[in-house]
Design a protein around this motif. Structure first.
Motif, mmCIF file in Angstrom:
data_model
loop_
_atom_site.group_PDB
_atom_site.id
_atom_site.type_symbol
_atom_site.label_atom_id
_atom_site.label_comp_id
_atom_site.label_asym_id
_atom_site.label_seq_id
_atom_site.Cartn_x
_atom_site.Cartn_y
_atom_site.Cartn_z
ATOM 1 N N PRO A 109 4.957 -40.192 -12.014
ATOM 2 C CA PRO A 109 4.658 -38.763 -11.887
ATOM 3 C C PRO A 109 4.792 -38.302 -10.441
ATOM 4 O O PRO A 109 4.619 -39.080 -9.502
ATOM 5 C CB PRO A 109 3.204 -38.668 -12.369
ATOM 6 C CG PRO A 109 2.984 -39.882 -13.205
ATOM 7 C CD PRO A 109 3.852 -40.953 -12.600
ATOM 8 N N GLU A 110 5.099 -37.035 -10.285
ATOM 9 C CA GLU A 110 5.405 -36.492 -8.965
ATOM 10 C C GLU A 110 4.299 -36.731 -7.948
ATOM 11 O O GLU A 110 4.567 -37.033 -6.780
ATOM 12 C CB GLU A 110 5.678 -34.985 -9.076
ATOM 13 C CG GLU A 110 6.169 -34.358 -7.790
ATOM 14 C CD GLU A 110 6.501 -32.894 -7.972
ATOM 15 O OE1 GLU A 110 7.379 -32.396 -7.253
ATOM 16 O OE2 GLU A 110 5.885 -32.246 -8.847
ATOM 17 N N PHE B 41 3.584 -45.819 -18.844
ATOM 18 C CA PHE B 41 4.770 -46.111 -19.643
ATOM 19 C C PHE B 41 5.223 -44.902 -20.456
ATOM 20 O O PHE B 41 6.414 -44.706 -20.683
ATOM 21 C CB PHE B 41 4.527 -47.296 -20.579
ATOM 22 C CG PHE B 41 5.763 -47.681 -21.350
ATOM 23 C CD1 PHE B 41 6.854 -48.245 -20.710
ATOM 24 C CD2 PHE B 41 5.855 -47.445 -22.714
ATOM 25 C CE1 PHE B 41 8.009 -48.577 -21.412
ATOM 26 C CE2 PHE B 41 7.001 -47.778 -23.422
ATOM 27 C CZ PHE B 41 8.073 -48.344 -22.767
ATOM 28 N N VAL B 42 4.274 -44.057 -20.896
ATOM 29 C CA VAL B 42 4.651 -42.888 -21.706
ATOM 30 C C VAL B 42 5.088 -41.713 -20.835
ATOM 31 O O VAL B 42 5.560 -40.699 -21.353
ATOM 32 C CB VAL B 42 3.498 -42.448 -22.634
ATOM 33 C CG1 VAL B 42 3.168 -43.544 -23.635
ATOM 34 C CG2 VAL B 42 2.279 -42.063 -21.831
ATOM 35 N N HIS C 168 10.489 -34.641 -19.160
ATOM 36 C CA HIS C 168 9.462 -33.739 -19.696
ATOM 37 C C HIS C 168 8.747 -33.010 -18.561
ATOM 38 O O HIS C 168 8.492 -31.805 -18.641
ATOM 39 C CB HIS C 168 8.454 -34.531 -20.540
ATOM 40 C CG HIS C 168 9.024 -35.044 -21.816
ATOM 41 N ND1 HIS C 168 8.344 -35.915 -22.653
ATOM 42 C CD2 HIS C 168 10.216 -34.808 -22.419
ATOM 43 C CE1 HIS C 168 9.101 -36.192 -23.696
ATOM 44 N NE2 HIS C 168 10.234 -35.546 -23.588
ATOM 45 N N GLU C 169 8.414 -33.743 -17.505
ATOM 46 C CA GLU C 169 7.749 -33.129 -16.366
ATOM 47 C C GLU C 169 8.649 -32.069 -15.723
ATOM 48 O O GLU C 169 8.192 -30.983 -15.355
ATOM 49 C CB GLU C 169 7.369 -34.183 -15.323
ATOM 50 C CG GLU C 169 6.578 -33.619 -14.150
ATOM 51 C CD GLU C 169 6.210 -34.690 -13.140
ATOM 52 O OE1 GLU C 169 5.008 -34.935 -12.961
ATOM 53 O OE2 GLU C 169 7.132 -35.277 -12.541
ATOM 54 N N LEU C 170 9.931 -32.389 -15.601
ATOM 55 C CA LEU C 170 10.879 -31.445 -15.011
ATOM 56 C C LEU C 170 11.002 -30.196 -15.870
ATOM 57 O O LEU C 170 11.037 -29.065 -15.357
ATOM 58 C CB LEU C 170 12.245 -32.134 -14.886
ATOM 59 C CG LEU C 170 13.252 -31.560 -13.889
ATOM 60 C CD1 LEU C 170 12.686 -31.582 -12.474
ATOM 61 C CD2 LEU C 170 14.557 -32.336 -13.952
ATOM 62 N N ARG C 171 11.033 -30.391 -17.196
ATOM 63 C CA ARG C 171 11.141 -29.260 -18.118
ATOM 64 C C ARG C 171 9.913 -28.358 -18.030
ATOM 65 O O ARG C 171 10.023 -27.133 -18.038
ATOM 66 C CB ARG C 171 11.341 -29.786 -19.539
ATOM 67 C CG ARG C 171 11.928 -28.789 -20.492
ATOM 68 C CD ARG C 171 12.635 -29.421 -21.667
ATOM 69 N NE ARG C 171 11.920 -30.556 -22.224
ATOM 70 C CZ ARG C 171 12.437 -31.761 -22.313
ATOM 71 N NH1 ARG C 171 13.655 -31.996 -21.865
ATOM 72 N NH2 ARG C 171 11.756 -32.748 -22.847
ATOM 73 N N GLU C 172 8.732 -28.978 -17.947
ATOM 74 C CA GLU C 172 7.495 -28.197 -17.847
ATOM 75 C C GLU C 172 7.446 -27.400 -16.545
ATOM 76 O O GLU C 172 6.999 -26.245 -16.517
ATOM 77 C CB GLU C 172 6.282 -29.130 -17.943
ATOM 78 C CG GLU C 172 6.053 -29.676 -19.334
ATOM 79 C CD GLU C 172 4.881 -30.646 -19.388
ATOM 80 O OE1 GLU C 172 4.199 -30.804 -18.345
ATOM 81 O OE2 GLU C 172 4.667 -31.241 -20.447
#
Length: 305
Positions: A229-230, A278-279, A284-288
């Protein structure tokens, strides 16, 4: 007489050439399906010879198309040949080959990505994983669009020893196309190892490798970063590379199997310590983030109006 027994006794009767089959059924290679036709019989014979002896073997050919490789396989004296072809245009021509080799050919009109090969071959051919490979072969001239998802599917089957690999360490002889005006064909012969070089779950290995190669032209640390995560990206990526003893300025194509093994082993330990890791999905983070940015812009525009 004894020496002649080792020679394949079956030969196909005279048939129309592959070129004549193509004209007869008005076939053409579809570019959107990245198809190509192998018309050179010397090339198709060479591909089949690279599989080793097929005498009395059970063979599955993937995507036979007009049947160039198919003829070479049948002439090698196989016990049985299963043809899995998705494109219905090729079925009539393949049926001609089946009729010319009674009892040897089965034709399945289906997609190899979804067709189940786990109960295709006789049960007596099953072997333990540590034994020599069973007398089963998979052969195919893979279109570019199919090759990557199919290999990933089979690699996962190998890791779980299911699908066609429930029979043991089945050998595969596959051609991969590289279209550069004319079609170049690379022939690769695979035999699964008894022990994998990276002993981690397939999905974990797949995630690490895909992330590293996400930026194949850049340094490998760019790909390792997106495993995290970022908020913790730089710190965790630096820690992972250090523990794995990987130079962050190496490019993905410069990494060895030793490097990838270390990266996967370290990432597994980090996931064990933080099960949410792992999940985590970078996309997904970029899309959000993009969605929040778009929503914020809409809100500002509405306020201005």
């Amino acid at each position: 007489m004894a020496a002649s027994r080792g020679v394949a006794s079956f030969r196909l009767p005279p048939l129309p050439t592959i070129g004549e089959i193509i004209k007869l059924f008005k076939l053409r290679a579809e570019k959107q399906l990245s198809q190509n036709f192998l018309l050179d019989l010397r090339l198709t014979d060479k591909i089949v010879r690279s599989a080793g002896s097929l005498k009395d073997a059970y063979v599955c050919e993937v995507g036979p198309g007009p049947g160039g490789i198919t003829r070479a396989i049948l002439n090698a004296g196989v016990a049985e040949l299963l043809l899995v072809e998705k494109d219905p245009r090729f079925i009539p021509g393949l049926q001609m080959l089946s009729d010319a080799a009674p009892g040897k050919v089965r034709i399945v009109h289906g997609d190899i990505l979804t067709y189940q090969l786990d109960k295709t071959f006789p049960k007596h051919l099953e072997k333990n994983w540590g034994d020599d490979p069973p007398d089963i072969h998979i052969i195919g001239n893979l279109p570019f669009s199919v090759s990557t998802p199919l290999i990933i599917k089979w690699l996962e089957n190998i890791s779980r020893r299911d699908g066609p690999f429930r029979y043991g360490r089945i050998q595969m002889t596959l051609t991969f196309q590289k279209e550069v005006g004319e079609v170049d064909v690379a022939v690769i012969h695979f035999t699964p190892l008894v022990q994998p070089q990276i002993e981690q779950p397939f999905k974990l290995v797949e995630k690490v490798v895909q992330s590293v190669f996400q930026f194949r032209r850049k340094y490998c640390h760019q790909g390792v970063r997106i495993l995290f995560p970022e908020a913790r990206r730089l710190e965790k990526a630096e820690q992972m590379l250090m523990l794995a003893d990987v130079d962050p300025t190496l490019r993905p194509t410069q990494l060895s199997m030793y490097h990838f093994k270390n990266l996967c082993d370290v990432y597994r330990k980090m996931c064990d310590e933080d099960p949410d890791l792992f999940v985590y999905n970078y996309r997904h983070e970029l899309r959000e983030k993009r969605l929040k940015k778009a929503n914020f812009k809409r809100t500002v525009d509405d306020d201005l109006i």
